[in-house]
Design an enzyme around this catalytic site. Structure first.
Site, mmCIF file in Angstrom:
data_model
loop_
_atom_site.group_PDB
_atom_site.id
_atom_site.type_symbol
_atom_site.label_atom_id
_atom_site.label_comp_id
_atom_site.label_asym_id
_atom_site.label_seq_id
_atom_site.Cartn_x
_atom_site.Cartn_y
_atom_site.Cartn_z
ATOM 1 N N CYS A 42 45.624 34.803 -9.635
ATOM 2 C CA CYS A 42 44.389 34.326 -9.008
ATOM 3 C C CYS A 42 44.438 34.485 -7.499
ATOM 4 O O CYS A 42 43.425 34.776 -6.855
ATOM 5 C CB CYS A 42 44.128 32.878 -9.369
ATOM 6 S SG CYS A 42 45.418 31.739 -8.831
ATOM 7 N N HIS A 67 47.255 58.613 3.650
ATOM 8 C CA HIS A 67 48.073 57.425 3.814
ATOM 9 C C HIS A 67 49.502 57.766 3.452
ATOM 10 O O HIS A 67 49.787 58.821 2.876
ATOM 11 C CB HIS A 67 47.576 56.295 2.918
ATOM 12 C CG HIS A 67 47.838 56.534 1.469
ATOM 13 N ND1 HIS A 67 47.103 57.417 0.717
ATOM 14 C CD2 HIS A 67 48.774 56.021 0.633
ATOM 15 C CE1 HIS A 67 47.558 57.430 -0.524
ATOM 16 N NE2 HIS A 67 48.572 56.589 -0.597
ATOM 17 N N CYS A 69 52.060 57.292 1.092
ATOM 18 C CA CYS A 69 52.131 56.803 -0.283
ATOM 19 C C CYS A 69 53.538 56.359 -0.630
ATOM 20 O O CYS A 69 54.514 57.053 -0.319
ATOM 21 C CB CYS A 69 51.662 57.890 -1.241
ATOM 22 S SG CYS A 69 51.561 57.330 -2.951
ATOM 23 N N CYS A 74 52.851 51.628 -3.943
ATOM 24 C CA CYS A 74 51.863 51.938 -2.922
ATOM 25 C C CYS A 74 50.642 51.022 -3.087
ATOM 26 O O CYS A 74 49.858 51.167 -4.030
ATOM 27 C CB CYS A 74 51.424 53.393 -3.002
ATOM 28 S SG CYS A 74 50.278 53.851 -1.694
ATOM 29 N N CYS A 77 47.286 52.979 -2.678
ATOM 30 C CA CYS A 77 46.800 53.653 -3.886
ATOM 31 C C CYS A 77 46.231 52.650 -4.884
ATOM 32 O O CYS A 77 45.214 52.915 -5.531
ATOM 33 C CB CYS A 77 47.932 54.437 -4.538
ATOM 34 S SG CYS A 77 48.470 55.868 -3.576
ATOM 35 N N CYS A 150 43.052 52.356 11.673
ATOM 36 C CA CYS A 150 43.763 51.250 11.040
ATOM 37 C C CYS A 150 42.787 50.101 10.833
ATOM 38 O O CYS A 150 42.396 49.403 11.783
ATOM 39 C CB CYS A 150 44.928 50.796 11.895
ATOM 40 S SG CYS A 150 45.850 49.438 11.138
ATOM 41 N N CYS A 166 49.055 25.519 34.486
ATOM 42 C CA CYS A 166 49.143 24.117 34.881
ATOM 43 C C CYS A 166 47.966 23.773 35.770
ATOM 44 O O CYS A 166 47.711 24.458 36.772
ATOM 45 C CB CYS A 166 50.456 23.855 35.623
ATOM 46 S SG CYS A 166 50.669 22.117 36.079
ATOM 47 N N CYS A 229 56.574 20.782 36.554
ATOM 48 C CA CYS A 229 56.004 19.745 37.414
ATOM 49 C C CYS A 229 55.794 18.460 36.635
ATOM 50 O O CYS A 229 55.380 17.451 37.194
ATOM 51 C CB CYS A 229 54.686 20.201 38.009
ATOM 52 S SG CYS A 229 53.346 20.302 36.795
ATOM 53 N N HIS A 302 45.109 26.714 -8.120
ATOM 54 C CA HIS A 302 44.312 27.871 -8.528
ATOM 55 C C HIS A 302 43.425 28.287 -7.360
ATOM 56 O O HIS A 302 42.880 27.442 -6.654
ATOM 57 C CB HIS A 302 43.446 27.541 -9.738
ATOM 58 C CG HIS A 302 42.586 28.687 -10.180
ATOM 59 N ND1 HIS A 302 43.108 29.818 -10.763
ATOM 60 C CD2 HIS A 302 41.251 28.876 -10.105
ATOM 61 C CE1 HIS A 302 42.127 30.645 -11.055
ATOM 62 N NE2 HIS A 302 40.984 30.097 -10.657
#
EC number: 3.4.19.12
Length: 1684
Positions: A42, A67, A69, A74, A77, A150, A166, A229, A302
């Protein structure tokens, strides 16, 4: 926590708002993922559903063809295989075993995501993204990936750097850069921060959600000051990039947290990146808004997913194999989550404008990326190019399989880097690494190779459709996944995922918007897509390339080409690659174009569709390429605009794939098909017309693959914007004639041009329509969803528009039969589009508007064809129209312009104003015509002003051609000055003689009407108007004569716009032109030309061609002008009034000319024109003539007289601006008619001699009454609600003869003044109508019937209102109008004999109880005099039923029940035009303004004491709360009485006029409104001399315009009104309670008893707006004269 309830979701609770849902029929059921016992998949199923439903991801993934593979491990794929199944499989439940196995193998070393073991869905989602990164960008590290293709980093990754600053010492820590795929937030912190925010602010807002997340993410994350500080400072995170999909991971303290409900309520559906982080450096990120599209939830160990399916605009729930529809709103998801105790884990926010990743990195990648973004799938915001190349990626996967040995390490590295701020940094890192190592290449690669080509398209489409739905499951699966899923889900719902879908959403918006609105997006895509369209199959390919960079696109192009080709050929060939190059070229072009044009042009809807189509494109590219050679070019054109959509059309199977149930997937691969399948026809309706028509209409969509379809959609949008015809030729030419490469090249060039043109035109259309196809932000997910659904709709709409445009061109060329055929085709397409538009109210309204316009155009064409069959008159209009504008033929006004106007082609409107006006009027749909007018308004006002005479003349010419005599044309030429206007009017009188006969003939047969007697002509004119309304062709014949008269007026007015404006110089002319009523509502606000055109239209009584033309133009002008500039409207109204006055003089001019020297003074040049018999002229000339001019060319004289009266009307307070109000001319006319009547009396003695000044024309007391009424009304400033429709008319303004402008009450402001002018115009129009009725429009009765009246002059207005109503008006007052028509017909001669007010004719219906009730309702707040004429004054109110049956038509006219807003221009032509309306508008009834806005009459307010002055005879009005005052001569205000007492009366008159104006068919009724003199007491209207003296006497600077109902509608004989005893059946002559309308039904008692006793209220009613002293003088005179 009640504060959390949807506080942050706001109106954007669901993505559906953002995406236009595609018809559910077009979407195949969403596919579930199996999870057999023991599999515990799931979490993976949820993540997978999210990925699939994220349009950006799906489309981008499809674009990825190469790609690294990894074999069995993979993940790439495996994903490809599952996506292909999503897209292509017919199974409802798909196995995810391959991906699960690949995932397990990839992360085997880490012992994560192992088979049979439950894992975290959020981590799974994140690792899948990292594995994808590894497979497609193996050389890069997770945290440093810069590959454009990508998906993970380009669409999902958030490139951040942390830094501490700061606040005390200013020390800053070194920035720590990192990348995270999921932005994790503690639910505890979220709830705490939400509480704090709510405590700090009174109201939570959706915009607070980003801030809430930012605060929650940094809550407790305090660091020591870098300089030590001692300060504890909160870390700041700066976003460096602009992800299109943002995944929010919610970290829970417990699996059963009690915060679940609070967290869900605190979730917002809209997320701004600028709010999420301390600062964003990317400009795109600063502006991007992401919408919640997916959510992975967790409960009871689940995972399940909620995802917004943009296709159907509904949230779907994915629970492994179970798919359930939740609802369209986010609140539906919230409810289910609360009931199911679901804990949100991953929220996926997608940018609706997100685009697929660019594949430029790859050999095809560069091209891919641009293309991807261009073809943004709206939902696939993250790494969308990759998603887009999903199907292509499948094929490319086979083509470019390569394994990246270091994928695992890259994934791992990236995970940890990206999760630098993520809570589960290590775990995520390992997950990412493992998943990369094992997952992607394993299943996806294998599947991809084998199924990528065949299934890639199908899968893509299905995938795109299902990605959203399945995305829902993944969201539910895991916390992290859920967050991302929500985003994805949201984006797909929106059109793209929030992060990377920003661009896509924009594209989608543009695309969908273009589809919906002339497909501007398509146009932008069309530059690429148009070429594709030309090639049919190429388009889809191009589109995917747009989405895909060249590298990724290489493989995808192959698959896309084959797909698109097969799509084009109706075969789905996912692996077809023959046209790769063409596809690439197209894609590159599409990419650029779409980026530039598509985004801008695409509306949110378009964008979503585009996104979905884009995914399909990659799938279809092969088929595109195949088709590339043939139909593909055509589709290519289409394709860039809407590849997916086209594919849908092309292939049912593709459609089915798109129907996979995921809009995103559909967009990607199957969603476009689904959209097209469900909406292909509707979309095609508009798109095909441009692409299909020119290029072979059908092929463009049939042969374009889905992606191609998207391109096509874009192209079509562009083409549509550029012009329906324009886009058509391109698509047609390219489809068949050229080789693939040639076509591709040409398509590229064309697309570039078309996109630009379409963008511009779309922008213009959008500006005109007030619709932004690509709003900067979506209101909610629902909106985004609507956007997605509009793809097919856009296409259909564009096709329909294209077809309609062609029809217009054919019509202009004179080929009515072909134009009608095309118009019918456009109607059918629009009906299809209407189905597609079901997703969006705006789309629906748009399509409906265009549909109505098309229907009207078809009717006008039919009428025109009929007219051509009886070419006597039509031929003349044709001749004239060419003179006017070559575009318009005889009925051109009806035929060609409506759509153009609607298209907001202001330039066209301006150039072809007359034509367009006519068309607009004819096709005037409440919205479309007004829109058109809006666009026209500025232009037309200026152009018309510039060349009013020419425009008006042209219009008139076309109108007059049939009826026009040389004198008529001469009259057109005559107008050189105000004086000339009247002369022209008189010239028109001559033509009116002939045209009037023509009108009669036209009424009978369009050609012989002009030869009928003037009275007959009028009656016929009315009837013809009525007929013309029914049959545009008939109106055209009638129109010519009127055009002649009006032309003269318009010409004189138009010759010098100043004349129109300077009607002051033409005091008599500046009164409303009765002819105007049809167009007046629109034209009144327009410059003279428009006004004249309207007059001409009215005069021609629905001369369909002219009428439509004028009305449309004027209406367009009017609508925008009126709302925007009342002053302008007023000036226009004044001009129009002058024109109308001229036209009225022309129509009633004969009468006036023969009757009144005063009128003659102005119209002395036309005095030579043969006057009608004085009796006739008196009886029915003013209105009859008006009708005549309205209905036929011979009405111009009447209009001239009207013009003179118009000046009176203006003098009496109807400024020309008022006239510009649609119904104002009518008001002016009533006054004019009154004057005419009085003048007619004079003219009887004086004939054309010197007509007494208007002031002298009216009986003094009548005048006084009017003056007081106007005065009080002005004071009260409360015009009748009925008058409201024409705000200008609403105000009762009496202008002095010498003054052009209304004498405004001192207290009135300019707006009030403008409104008053409108009201007064309406009022005067009503007066004139009454006069016209009084004049004896016995024959006009038919026209005067609400229907017949509408059919005639009012018919024009109504026609404008409902151009499709060639027949009688369909108002409730139709019966009344019929009765009126009959009565008028009977009373025409009676009215003619009547000296000033022939009230017998109109009294029956006018004064029927019911009619009076209506009048009282509409005129509530106005005084209804008990006298029979008083009812005329306020046609709405009923006089004594028996005694003073107000003409039903009049009442109706005044009543606001008529749809005046749409057809504000009410015919002032004659009483016959008044649509009897039994209802009385209450004083508070909102009057529809000319702008179509319900507004109280300017002066009307509850505070204003309203009372009906009921005639002594017993007329009583019921239904309105009036002060119980009975107006009788005793009760009427005397010199001693305060002016206030008259305010209600004037108000009543105004309201009556307004109502008449408001009511398209109620113009004549207005005349009754103005008639105060009528009294059952036998107040005898002063002899013509008296009236003439009254008007003429210079001592009365305020010229009171006695409203003489020249038309039979007001045909109650004067003797009846003035001398006759109470009409049998009428109430006792004694005073009636003003507050109680008569009980009797005006229909029964009024018609039955008083058809013969109608009295022309206009007879003695003068509507005067003047200074108190003058009013007092007038009153004194009136009192003296009438000895009240």
């Amino acid at each position: 926590m009640s504060w959390k309830r949807n506080y942050f979701s706001g109106g954007r609770g669901s993505v559906q708002g953002m995406f236009a849902p595609r018809s559910s029929t077009s979407i195949a059921p969403s596919k579930g993922l199996s999870n057999e016992p023991g599999q515990n998949s799931c979490f993976l199923n949820s993540a997978l559903q999210v990925l699939w439903h994220l349009d950006i991801f799906r489309r981008s993934f499809r674009q990825l063809t190469t790609h690294k593979c990894m074999g069995d491990s993979c993940i790439f794929c495996a994903l490809k295989g599952i996506f292909n199944q999503f897209q292509c499989s017919s199974e409802k439940v798909l196995p995810s075993d391959t991906l699960r196995s690949a995932l397990a193998k990839t992360f085997q070393d880490e012992q994560r995501f192992q088979l049979g073991i439950m894992d975290d869905a959020a981590e799974c989602f994140e690792n899948l993204l990292m594995r994808i990164h590894f497979h497609i960008a193996d050389e890069t590290k997770e945290d440093i990936c810069t590959a454009q293709h990508c998906i993970s980093h380009q669409k999902f990754a958030m490139t951040l750097f942390e830094q501490c600053v700061c606040t005390s010492c200013g020390a800053t820590s070194d920035p720590l850069p990192f990348i995270q795929m999921v932005h994790y937030i503690s639910t505890t912190s979220l709830c705490n921060q939400a509480i704090c925010m709510l405590e700090r602010r009174e109201k939570p807002s959706p915009s607070m959600f980003g801030e809430l997340l930012q605060n929650a993410s940094t809550m407790g994350d305090l660091r020591n000051c870098p300089s030590n500080c001692g300060e504890r400072i909160r870390i700041r995170r700066v976003l460096m990039n602009a992800p299109q999909i943002i995944t929010i991971g919610l970290v829970w303290d417990s699996d059963h947290s009690d915060l679940a409900e609070d967290v869900i309520h605190s979730l917002g559906t809209c997320l701004k990146l600028g709010d999420l982080f301390f600062r964003v450096t990317d400009d795109r990120a600063k502006q991007s808004e992401l919408y919640l599209v997916g959510m992975i939830c967790y409960y009871g160990k689940h995972y399940s997913t909620f995802f917004f399916q943009t296709k159907i605009r509904k949230w779907m729930y994915f629970d492994d194999a179970h798919v359930k529809e939740i609802g369209p709103k986010w609140k539906d998801v919230v409810t289910k989550c609360i009931k199911g105790h679901y804990q949100p884990l991953l929220l996926l926010y997608a940018d609706p404008q997100g685009t697929p990743v660019s594949t430029q990195d790859l050999p095809p990648q560069a091209e891919f990326q641009s293309y991807s973004r261009t073809c943004y799938d709206s939902e696939d915001s993250g790494r969308e190019p990759s998603i887009s190349s999903d199907t292509r990626t499948d094929s490319s996967t086979e083509s470019y399989p390569y394994k990246h040995s270091h994928h695992e390490s890259v994934v791992s590295h990236f995970s940890s880097d990206s999760q630098g701020t993520v809570i589960y940094n290590v775990e995520n890192d390992s997950m990412s690494q493992s998943s990369r190592d094992t997952g992607h290449l394993t299943d996806s690669e294998c599947n991809q190779k084998h199924t990528s080509k065949k299934g890639s398209l199908i899968e893509r489409k299905r995938s795109s459709g299902r990605v959203r739905r399945k995305g829902d499951e993944p969201q539910a699966s895991g916390y992290h996944s859920e967050g991302e899923t929500l985003k994805e889900k949201q984006a797909p719902r929106n059109a793209s995922k929030p992060s990377s879908s920003t661009n896509r959403l924009r594209d989608f918006k543009e695309t969908v918007s273009n589809m919906i609105h002339n497909r501007p997006s398509l146009a932008s895509q069309t530059n690429v897509g148009s070429h594709c369209r030309g090639r049919g199959g190429d388009q889809p390919d191009k589109k995917p390339p747009r989405t895909l960079p060249l590298h990724s696109r290489d493989w995808e192009i192959e698959s896309t080409s084959s797909e698109s080709k097969s799509s084009s050929s109706s075969k789905y060939r996912p692996t077809w690659r023959p046209k790769r190059e063409s596809l690439n070229i197209d894609s590159i072009f599409s990419k650029d174009k779409r980026k530039h044009c598509g985004y801008t042009q695409l509306s949110p809807f378009s964008e979503d569709s585009a996104k979905e189509f884009i995914p399909d494109e990659p799938s279809k590219p092969p088929s595109y390429d195949i088709k590339f050679g043939g139909p593909s070019p055509q589709y290519k054109r289409w394709g860039p605009a809407r590849p997916g959509s086209h594919l849908l059309e092309q292939h049912p199977r593709l459609i089915q794939r798109m129907e996979s149930g995921y809009e995103s997937s559909e967009r990607n691969s199957s969603s476009p098909v689904s959209l097209d399948a469900a909406l292909p026809e509707s979309s095609n309706v508009y798109r095909d017309p441009s692409a299909k028509r020119s290029a072979g209409l059908v092929p463009s969509w049939r042969h374009i693959p889905k992606s191609h379809s998207s391109s096509i959609l874009e192209v079509d949008s562009t083409a549509s914007m550029g012009g329906w015809t324009k886009s058509q030729p391109f698509s047609g030419e390219e489809i068949s004639s050229k080789s693939e490469l040639d076509e591709l090249q040409e398509e590229v060039a064309r697309r570039a041009q078309e996109q630009e043109l379409r963008r511009k035109r779309e922008k213009e259309l959008e500006a005109a329509k007030g619709f932004n196809p690509h709003p900067s932000r979506f209101m909610d997910l629902d909106e985004l969803q609507n956007q997605g659904r509009s793809d097919g709709f856009e296409r259909s709409l564009q096709e329909a528009e294209s077809v309609f445009e062609e029809s217009l061109h054919l019509e202009q060329k004179g080929d009515c039969a072909a134009a009608l055929a095309l118009c019918n085709e456009a109607i059918s397409k629009l009906r299809l589009a209407l189905h597609g538009a079901s997703c969006s109210t705006h789309s629906r309204a748009l399509v409906d508007k265009k549909l109505q316009i098309s229907i009207r155009k078809a009717r006008s064409l039919q009428d025109r064809m009929q007219q051509q069959q009886s070419p006597q008159q039509p031929s003349q209009p044709s001749a004239c129209l060419p003179t006017q504008a070559g575009t318009l033929s005889q009925p051109t006004s009806e035929q060609p312009i409506p759509l153009q106007v609607l298209l907001s082609q202001e330039a066209q409107l301006e150039s072809g104003m007359d034509t367009e006006f006519g068309a607009s009027s004819f096709f005037h749909s409440p919205a479309s015509c007004h829109e058109s007018h809006s666009s026209l308004s500025p232009e037309s006002s200026a152009p018309q002003h510039s060349s009013p005479s020419r425009s008006a003349l042209k219009l008139l010419t076309s109108v007059e051609v049939d009826n026009i005599e040389p004198s008529a044309f001469h009259r057109q030429g005559l107008p050189k000055a105000p004086g000339w206007t009247e002369k022209n009017s008189h010239h028109s009188w001559e033509p009116l003689d002939a045209p009037e006969g023509k009108l009669q003939g036209s009424r009978c047969d369009n050609s012989s009407c002009s030869k009928l007697p003037p009275q007959e002509g009028r009656g016929i004119a009315q009837e013809q108007l009525f007929q013309e309304k029914k049959d545009p062709a008939n109106p055209s014949p009638v129109m010519p004569g009127i055009a002649t008269s009006e032309r003269g007026d318009e010409h004189s007015l138009g010759c010098s716009p100043s004349n129109s404006s300077a009607q002051p110089s033409l005091p008599l002319y500046r009164t409303c032109h009765p002819i105007m009523p049809v167009a007046s509502s629109f034209v009144l606000h327009c410059p003279d030309p428009v006004q004249k055109t309207n007059q001409c239209l009215q005069g021609q009584s629905l001369k369909t061609s002219l009428t439509l033309k004028v009305d449309r133009g004027s209406e367009e002008t009017y609508r925008p002008e009126f709302p925007s500039t009342k002053g302008l409207v007023r000036s226009l109204a004044e001009q129009f009034q002058r024109m109308q006055g001229v036209s009225m003089r022309d129509s009633t001019g004969f009468k006036d000319r023969s009757l009144s020297g005063s009128l003659r003074k102005n119209s002395s040049p036309s005095d030579s024109k043969p006057p009608f018999s004085q009796g006739q002229e008196k009886g029915h000339w003013p209105w009859a003539k008006q009708q005549s001019s309205l209905e036929g060319g011979d009405r111009p004289l009447s209009w001239e007289e009207s013009t003179e009266h118009s000046s009176l009307a203006l003098n009496s307070g109807l400024p020309n601006g008022e006239t510009s109000s649609g119904g104002q001319p009518r008001l002016a006319e009533p006054d004019i008619y009154q004057e005419k009547l009085s003048q007619v009396r004079d003219v009887r003695s004086k004939d054309l001699g010197s007509s007494t000044d208007l002031g002298t024309s009216l009986p003094l007391d009548s005048w006084v009454n009017i003056t007081r009424f106007c005065d009080s009304q002005l004071k009260h400033g409360a015009p009748r609600p009925g008058m409201k429709s024409s705000p200008h008319d609403s105000h009762t303004c009496v202008t002095y003869p010498e003054r052009n402008h209304i004498l405004l009450h001192p207290h009135w402001n300019q707006d009030t003044e403008q409104e008053t002018s409108e009201l007064e115009s309406l009022y005067q129009a009503s007066l004139q109508a009454s006069q016209a009725g009084c004049s004896g429009w016995g024959q006009q009765d038919t026209a005067w019937h609400p229907l017949s009246q509408t059919g005639s002059a009012d018919g024009m207005g109504r026609r404008l209102h409902s151009a499709h109503d060639p027949g009688l008006s369909k108002t409730s007052t139709a019966e009344m109008e019929h009765g009126l028509h009959e009565a008028r017909t009977v009373r025409t001669s009676q009215a003619t004999p009547c000296r000033g007010l022939s009230r017998e004719c109109g009294e029956d219906e006018q004064y029927s109880a019911e009619n009076l009730r209506r009048i009282s309702r509409s005129l509530s707040g106005t005084v209804v005099s008990e006298r029979e004429e008083a009812p005329v004054s306020s046609h709405s109110f009923d006089s004594s039923n028996v005694r003073k049956p107000l003409e039903t038509g009049h009442r109706c006219s005044s009543s606001s029940s008529l749809p005046v807003i749409h057809d504000p221009s009410v015919f002032l032509l004659g009483p016959q035009l008044y649509l009897p309306q039994p209802q009385f508008l209450s004083p508070d009834v909102l009057m529809p303004t000319m702008a179509g806005e319900p507004n109280r009459l300017p002066g009307t307010s509850r505070s204003v004491q309203q009372f009906l002055a009921m005639c002594d005879r017993g007329e009583t009005s019921q239904g309105a709360k009036y002060t119980g005052r009975t107006l009788n001569y005793q009760s009427l205000p005397h010199r001693s009485r305060t002016d206030n007492s008259w305010a209600p009366w004037s108000e009543t008159n105004q309201h009556i006029g307004t109502r008449f104006l408001t009511t398209p068919g109620c113009n004549p009724q207005l005349t009754y409104t103005a008639t105060l003199p009528e009294r059952s007491k036998g107040l005898q209207v002063p002899h013509t001399q008296s009236w003439s003296d009254l008007f003429h006497s210079p001592s009365h600077p305020p010229i009171v315009h006695p409203v003489y109902p020249p038309s039979s509608s007001l045909h109650v004989p004067l003797r009846s009104a003035w001398n006759s005893d109470p009409v049998p059946g009428s109430r006792t002559p004694g005073p009636r309670r003003v507050d109680m309308p008569p009980d009797d039904d005006w229909r029964q008692s009024s018609y039955a008893s008083h058809s013969g006793h109608r009295r022309t209220v206009g007879e003695g009613f003068l509507f005067v707006l003047s200074d108190a002293p003058r009013r007092e003088q007038i009153r004194a005179r009136v009192l003296q004269h009438s000895q009240w």
